[in-house]
Design an enzyme around this catalytic site. Structure first.
Site, PDB file in Angstrom:
ATOM      1  CB  CYS A 194     -14.116   1.577  -9.127  1.00 53.76           C
ATOM      2  SG  CYS A 194     -13.723   0.123  -8.155  1.00 53.76           S
ATOM      3  CG  HIS A 207     -13.905   4.854  -6.947  1.00 55.74           C
ATOM      4  ND1 HIS A 207     -14.946   4.190  -6.341  1.00 55.74           N
ATOM      5  CD2 HIS A 207     -12.831   4.013  -6.903  1.00 55.74           C
ATOM      6  CE1 HIS A 207     -14.523   2.999  -5.949  1.00 55.74           C
ATOM      7  NE2 HIS A 207     -13.252   2.871  -6.272  1.00 55.74           N
ATOM      8  CG  ASN A 248     -13.722   0.885  -3.162  1.00 54.90           C
ATOM      9  OD1 ASN A 248     -14.707   0.970  -3.886  1.00 54.90           O
ATOM     10  ND2 ASN A 248     -12.497   0.750  -3.637  1.00 54.90           N
TER      11      ASN A 248
HETATM   12  O1  UT7 Z   1     -11.600   0.665  -6.098  1.00 56.07           O
HETATM   13  C1  UT7 Z   1     -10.549   0.213  -6.867  1.00 56.07           C
HETATM   14  C2  UT7 Z   1      -9.349   1.022  -6.682  1.00 56.07           C
HETATM   15  N1  UT7 Z   1      -8.660   0.598  -5.500  1.00 56.07           N
HETATM   16  C3  UT7 Z   1      -7.790   1.395  -4.931  1.00 56.07           C
HETATM   17  O2  UT7 Z   1      -7.629   2.499  -5.365  1.00 56.07           O
HETATM   18  C4  UT7 Z   1      -6.979   0.873  -3.774  1.00 56.07           C
HETATM   19  C5  UT7 Z   1      -5.584   1.445  -3.863  1.00 56.07           C
HETATM   20  N2  UT7 Z   1      -4.680   0.965  -2.829  1.00 56.07           N
HETATM   21  C6  UT7 Z   1      -4.772   1.318  -1.536  1.00 56.07           C
HETATM   22  O3  UT7 Z   1      -5.681   2.002  -1.141  1.00 56.07           O
HETATM   23  C7  UT7 Z   1      -3.653   0.922  -0.607  1.00 56.07           C
HETATM   24  O4  UT7 Z   1      -2.570   0.400  -1.364  1.00 56.07           O
HETATM   25  C8  UT7 Z   1      -4.052  -0.097   0.482  1.00 56.07           C
HETATM   26  C9  UT7 Z   1      -4.997   0.545   1.466  1.00 56.07           C
HETATM   27  C10 UT7 Z   1      -4.694  -1.307  -0.163  1.00 56.07           C
HETATM   28  C11 UT7 Z   1      -2.812  -0.544   1.243  1.00 56.07           C
HETATM   29  O5  UT7 Z   1      -2.164   0.571   1.836  1.00 56.07           O
HETATM   30  P1  UT7 Z   1      -0.579   0.751   1.714  1.00 56.07           P
HETATM   31  O6  UT7 Z   1      -0.253   1.976   2.446  1.00 56.07           O
HETATM   32  O7  UT7 Z   1      -0.248   0.682   0.261  1.00 56.07           O
HETATM   33  O8  UT7 Z   1      -0.054  -0.491   2.526  1.00 56.07           O
HETATM   34  P2  UT7 Z   1       0.885  -1.667   2.014  1.00 56.07           P
HETATM   35  O9  UT7 Z   1       0.132  -2.616   1.158  1.00 56.07           O
HETATM   36  O10 UT7 Z   1       2.172  -1.097   1.482  1.00 56.07           O
HETATM   37  O11 UT7 Z   1       1.208  -2.384   3.381  1.00 56.07           O
HETATM   38  C12 UT7 Z   1       1.994  -1.739   4.406  1.00 56.07           C
HETATM   39  C13 UT7 Z   1       2.100  -2.690   5.584  1.00 56.07           C
HETATM   40  C14 UT7 Z   1       2.547  -4.099   5.200  1.00 56.07           C
HETATM   41  O12 UT7 Z   1       3.353  -4.583   6.267  1.00 56.07           O
HETATM   42  P3  UT7 Z   1       4.965  -4.603   6.131  1.00 56.07           P
HETATM   43  O13 UT7 Z   1       5.250  -5.451   4.929  1.00 56.07           O
HETATM   44  O14 UT7 Z   1       5.337  -3.171   5.948  1.00 56.07           O
HETATM   45  O15 UT7 Z   1       5.385  -5.197   7.418  1.00 56.07           O
HETATM   46  C15 UT7 Z   1       1.275  -4.889   5.160  1.00 56.07           C
HETATM   47  O16 UT7 Z   1       1.481  -6.244   5.422  1.00 56.07           O
HETATM   48  O17 UT7 Z   1       0.802  -2.843   6.186  1.00 56.07           O
HETATM   49  C16 UT7 Z   1       0.470  -4.238   6.263  1.00 56.07           C
HETATM   50  N3  UT7 Z   1      -0.966  -4.366   6.059  1.00 56.07           N
HETATM   51  C17 UT7 Z   1      -1.850  -4.315   7.062  1.00 56.07           C
HETATM   52  N4  UT7 Z   1      -1.699  -4.155   8.378  1.00 56.07           N
HETATM   53  C18 UT7 Z   1      -2.817  -4.131   9.142  1.00 56.07           C
HETATM   54  C19 UT7 Z   1      -1.632  -4.530   4.894  1.00 56.07           C
HETATM   55  N5  UT7 Z   1      -2.951  -4.590   5.133  1.00 56.07           N
HETATM   56  C20 UT7 Z   1      -3.116  -4.454   6.467  1.00 56.07           C
HETATM   57  C21 UT7 Z   1      -4.227  -4.433   7.298  1.00 56.07           C
HETATM   58  N6  UT7 Z   1      -4.055  -4.255   8.621  1.00 56.07           N
HETATM   59  N7  UT7 Z   1      -5.491  -4.556   6.824  1.00 56.07           N
END
Ligand code: UT7
Length: 391
Positions: free
Chosen positions: A129, A271, A301
């Site tokens: 990216c 980005h 993204n």
């Molecule tokens: O371009 C390259 C660079 N990429 C980035 O910069 C991406 C950076 N990361 C992010 O943007 C975020 O970490 C994400 C958007 C990928 C994830 O957001 P988060 O706030 O970090 O969520 P998480 O992974 O901590 O998940 C929180 C909860 C989990 O459930 P529990 O374990 O708390 O019950 C996940 O299982 O949300 C759940 N979850 C979802 N729920 C509904 C994860 N993905 C989803 C989903 N829909 N798509």
């Protein structure tokens, strides 16, 4: 406009100061958008979660007839139109991408052929990216050093092809698209002022797409725990923390290199990964979030394409004026990150539209490109036949 012959200093005379200015821009998207609601019909997620956690509402997905190169080509044509230059004037074409058409030939070579840019070198650049900022820096340095006069720099992706559509932690984030700029040499001060490029390979496993040479994918083929060939994996939380740190840090470092204060930046074109990353970076830097360009809602993204697409939309929305300081900032797989400071301002007065004659000449060249390419292939085939008859 004062332009230059290639390599001013070749005759031993001191080289005049050269600056690299963005003089053209364009973007292209696939025909079809996919909303969060549509996504939630085949993966366990919902619009509320996606929008609240990322700022994304929809993304564009390439259909079978579209590819990284076709999107790059369309964006390139637009950028040439705005710059009002002919493809034959280009010295260099760089495509930043993680979803190249082939391992080789490069996507850039395909675009070079389709444009009839027969005097241009062409290659792809892999820095995930951050790739567009890396590529732009490379091209700007070549212009400032005097080895080239004009370059086409493209960020293009079909992320939809390397997503694991069952993995809700990644497939909801990404989309397809392309953005392009034309860079030109000028004696007018400004343009690309300074850049900071960084990498931390120790974090390479946090965000990856294994390819043919990968030891990781080999482990998967052997039935081990390796990642799937050509499928993206991401440790979202860790990448999130890395991103919030490096966006603010690299903006500070690049501003210092450019000799400006962070408060002098008029617009940050980052980005587009997650709105919360941009909000955190704005807080850390103490600058208004309104100074961060964001179009995540519409496109998600698009990896290396996200910065040139956002730049293109910012220009078209008149969010960038002459003499503004712009910060482009990318971060992603590698890990890599990069920030570039640009002083905006076209070295030539903008014409309302590119000249009709040049437009027609460009269209003729695109047609010629098809014939030229076909006839070269045909000639090669005939030569092979003749050779085999002789042998
Ligand atoms: O371009 C390259 C660079 N990429 C980035 O910069 C991406 C950076 N990361 C992010 O943007 C975020 O970490 C994400 C958007 C990928 C994830 O957001 P988060 O706030 O970090 O969520 P998480 O992974 O901590 O998940 C929180 C909860 C989990 O459930 P529990 O374990 O708390 O019950 C996940 O299982 O949300 C759940 N979850 C979802 N729920 C509904 C994860 N993905 C989803 C989903 N829909 N798509």
């Amino acid at each position: 406009m004062a332009t230059f012959e290639r390599n001013d200093s070749a005759n031993g005379a001191p080289a005049a100061a050269r600056y690299a200015h963005i003089v053209g821009w364009g973007m292209a998207l696939p025909e079809t958008a996919m909303s969060n609601d549509e996504l939630s019909t085949f993966v366990e997620t919902d619009d509320e979660w996606i929008f609240a956690r990322t700022g994304i509402r929809q993304r564009y997905i390439a259909h079978e007839g579209e590819s990284t190169a076709t999107l790059a080509y369309r964006a390139a044509q637009q950028a040439l139109e705005v710059a009002d230059i002919l493809p034959t004037e280009l010295d260099l074409i760089v495509v930043a991408t993680s979803t190249a058409e082939n391992i080789f030939p490069s996507t850039a070579s395909l675009v070079q052929d389709w444009l009839n840019a027969h005097d241009a070198g062409a290659f792809d650049l892999s820095a995930a990216c951050s790739g567009f900022v890396y590529a732009l820096n490379m091209a700007a340095d070549s212009i400032r050093a005097g080895s080239i006069t004009s370059a086409l720099v493209i960020g293009a992706e079909t992320m939809s092809r390397i997503l694991d559509w069952q993995d809700r932690s990644t497939c909801i984030l990404f989309g397809d698209g392309a953005g392009a700029v034309v860079l030109k040499a000028s004696a007018a001060p400004g343009g690309v002022l300074a850049s900071v490029l960084r990498s931390d390979g120790a974090g390479g496993d946090l965000l990856a797409i294994p390819s043919v040479g990968s030891i990781d994918a080999a482990a998967s083929r052997a039935g081990g725990n390796g990642n799937k060939l050509y499928k993206m994996t991401m440790a979202g939380g860790e990448v999130f923390r890395f991103a919030t740190r490096v966006v603010s840090e690299s903006i500070e470092q690049a501003s210092a290199r450019a000799g400006i204060a962070v408060s002098d930046i008029d617009l940050v074109v980052p980005h587009q990964a997650n709105l919360r990353i941009l909000q955190a970076a704005a807080r850390k830097l103490g600058i208004d979030i309104k100074k961060f360009m964001s179009n995540l809602e519409k496109y998600g993204n698009t990896s290396a394409a996200s910065i040139p697409i956002a730049l293109c939309e910012a220009i078209e929305a008149k969010r960038i004026q002459d003499d503004d300081h712009i910060a482009l900032v990318g971060f992603g797989g590698g890990l890599t990150w990069a920030c570039m400071i640009i002083r905006w301002g076209l070295p030539i007065p903008r014409k309302p539209q590119s000249s009709l004659l040049n437009r027609q000449r460009r269209h003729v060249q695109y047609r010629i490109a098809k014939w030229r390419s076909r006839s070269r292939r045909w000639r090669r085939r005939v030569n092979r036949r003749v050779q085999s008859m002789r042998d």
